[in-house]
Structure formats: C-alpha cells, structure tokens
Design a protein around this motif. Structure first.
Motif, PDB file in Angstrom:
ATOM      1  N   LEU A   1      27.651  -7.133 -23.059  1.00 39.80           N
ATOM      2  CA  LEU A   1      28.263  -8.406 -22.683  1.00 39.80           C
ATOM      3  C   LEU A   1      29.350  -8.213 -21.628  1.00 39.80           C
ATOM      4  N   MET A   2      30.120  -7.121 -21.731  1.00 36.73           N
ATOM      5  CA  MET A   2      31.146  -6.854 -20.719  1.00 36.73           C
ATOM      6  C   MET A   2      30.511  -6.570 -19.362  1.00 36.73           C
ATOM      7  N   GLN A   3      29.364  -5.890 -19.392  1.00 35.64           N
ATOM      8  CA  GLN A   3      28.637  -5.642 -18.146  1.00 35.64           C
ATOM      9  C   GLN A   3      28.086  -6.952 -17.589  1.00 35.64           C
ATOM     10  N   LYS A   4      27.584  -7.800 -18.476  1.00 39.72           N
ATOM     11  CA  LYS A   4      27.046  -9.104 -18.065  1.00 39.72           C
ATOM     12  C   LYS A   4      28.095  -9.922 -17.319  1.00 39.72           C
ATOM     13  N   TRP A   5      29.323  -9.909 -17.842  1.00 34.81           N
ATOM     14  CA  TRP A   5      30.396 -10.720 -17.252  1.00 34.81           C
ATOM     15  C   TRP A   5      31.257  -9.931 -16.263  1.00 34.81           C
ATOM     16  N   GLN A   6      30.849  -8.699 -15.995  1.00 39.30           N
ATOM     17  CA  GLN A   6      31.544  -7.859 -14.987  1.00 39.30           C
ATOM     18  C   GLN A   6      33.059  -7.787 -15.247  1.00 39.30           C
ATOM     19  N   ILE A   7      33.365  -7.458 -16.507  1.00 38.46           N
ATOM     20  CA  ILE A   7      34.767  -7.394 -16.928  1.00 38.46           C
ATOM     21  C   ILE A   7      35.338  -6.013 -16.632  1.00 38.46           C
ATOM     22  N   THR A   8      36.453  -5.978 -15.910  1.00 41.12           N
ATOM     23  CA  THR A   8      37.151  -4.731 -15.616  1.00 41.12           C
ATOM     24  C   THR A   8      38.445  -4.686 -16.402  1.00 41.12           C
ATOM     25  N   ARG A   9      38.850  -3.463 -16.752  1.00 45.49           N
ATOM     26  CA  ARG A   9      40.084  -3.307 -17.548  1.00 45.49           C
ATOM     27  C   ARG A   9      41.009  -2.298 -16.886  1.00 45.49           C
TER      28      ARG A   9
END
Length: 273
Positions: free
Chosen positions: A265-273
């Motif tokens: 899901l993080m890859q789907k939404w291209q979430i960076t931390r």
C-alpha cells in the motif's frame, strides 16, 4: 424377553440423553464469539457501516479530490481493510473528515468508531486511547522555500514556523530548537493547505510536520530539509473502553504487516519517509 426389552429401553434413553447433551453444547460457540465481539462491534454490525475519521487534506494519506469529492489514500485503504474484517465488505465505510484538533473529540463522543488520520502514538495519548501497532514510522521535518537558502533548523533562527493545531510537531521542533539554542516562533493552523498557503505568501518561513505529509506539498519552489526529528509512530486510535474493537484492529494491522500488504500500500501511494 421382558428383561431384554427393559434393558433396551434404558439403553435407548441413555443414548437420547447423550445425543441431546452433545447437541446442546454446539450452539455455545456462537454465544462465546458474540461475547468476544463486544457491544461496540455488535453495534457496528447492526448499523452495517464502520465510521472512520480520516484526513482530507493530506495527499497520499487521506485527500478529498475537489473534482470528484472522493476521499482516498493510504489510510483510507487501511480503513477499508478493517471494514472488510468486521463487515465482510471494504466499502461498508463512512468516512468523516477530521483534523489533529477534532479527531480525539469525535472519537470520545462516539461520532466515529476509529481514527486513521496520521495520529502519532505517544505515552500521553495512550492514557486516553487504545492504539494499533504503527502502520508507518515517520519523522518530523521542515518544508521551506528554496529561495530561503536554509539547509537545517539551525538556519531558521528568528524565523516563523507553521504547524497543524494539536499536532506533535510544535513540541518536537521546539525541543530541537532549544537544543540548538535558537529562537523560533510557531504559528498553528487548522489545516495543512492553510500552512502551505502561509508558506507561499511569506507569512511563515517554514512548514513543520511529518515528512510523509510534507512530501505531498513539495513543488518546484520548495524543498524538504535534510533534518529528521522525533520518530512518529502513527497508529489507528480506538476509544479506550472498546477493547473488542481494539483487538480486531490490532489483529488486522498485524496481519497486513506480516503479509507485506502494508508495504504494498505504501508503494501504491508512493509514500516516502
């Protein structure tokens, strides 16, 4: 013959009682499950919809598209997974917009069942709410205009920093400023778009918040500074008394973590931390 008949009758009576006893024990299992579910889970099932507080101004996490009025994002997908777990359908979901200031009150009042809205887990908050394990571990950072020429928090001595109301960013950044021996002035805003507008207009010099939130507001004129402060463990928040619902939420997030679904899901939404 009479004796044999009597024995047969007694045998048959015993067999009937045994079968009756076994049959009587079978319905007990659903009753235990109902008790385990708890009244709050039963209320959700009777209602047929899970009420969840989400952000509507945080791109990638919870954002309302002004064109379609649809709310979507990483945290909305998490809410769908929990709805599916409880109701068997990820779309049996009623989303309510919340901010850092309103989410706790709406949960306290019973207006919503859960909060999935970049809610950082802290020892203080755990006194008031139950939390799932974190579904993302983030950090506090700073978004500034490139024209400012700043490279770190130290370069913001005497500057103005905008943060969301009731968010942990204010306290965390103030602590870091104190360590550096610099003076900064904080301004609180009710929404993230307001902070970005204030940055663009020059009313503030920096926008402080979770890196993952800031990343949704980066444009060709702004940059996120390299500094990373105070790990932010964001989890699903549940009313303290709703222990059965807490268990379902905790189990759901745990299963998604172990299966790799959270990473997907993080890859789907291209979430960076």
């Amino acid at each position: 013959m009479k004796r044999i008949s009597t024995l047969t009758v007694w045998f048959l009576m015993g067999l009937v009682l045994l079968v009756s006893g076994c049959g009587g024990s079978q319905p007990a299992q659903p009753a235990v499950q109902t008790n385990d579910a708890g009244p709050e889970v039963k209320a959700i099932k009777d209602r047929g919809v899970l009420k969840v507080g989400v952000k509507v101004d945080v791109p990638k996490f919870g954002y309302k598209d002004p064109q379609t009025n649809k709310i979507d994002g990483y945290e909305v997908d998490l809410a769908r997974a929990i709805a599916k777990k409880i109701l068997g359908d990820p779309e049996k979901l009623e989303l309510q917009a919340v901010t850092a200031k309103t989410r706790g009150a709406l949960l306290d009042n019973g207006d919503i069942d859960l909060v999935v809205a970049t809610f950082t887990i802290t020892d203080e908050r755990k006194k008031s709410y139950n939390f799932s394990e974190p579904y993302i571990v983030d950090h506090i950072g700073l978004l500034v205009k490139k024209s400012l020429g700043a490279e770190s928090l130290k370069d913001l001595d005497g500057k103005k920093i905008g943060v969301a109301q009731s968010a942990t960013a204010h306290k965390d950044l103030q602590a870091e400023a104190d360590k550096l021996g610099i003076k900064v002035q904080f301004f609180e805003f009710s929404s993230h778009p307001e902070i970005k507008v204030a940055l663009e207009s020059g009313r503030i010099d920096a926008y402080g918040g979770d890196i993952s939130i800031l990343s949704g507001y980066v444009d060709d004129k702004t940059v996120i500074l390299k500094d990373r402060y105070s790990p932010q463990r964001n989890g699903v928040a549940i009313k303290k008394s709703n222990t059965a619902l807490t268990k379902i939420v905790v189990d759901t997030i745990d299963e998604m973590q172990k299966s790799g679904e959270l990473d997907k899901l993080m890859q789907k939404w291209q979430i960076t931390r």
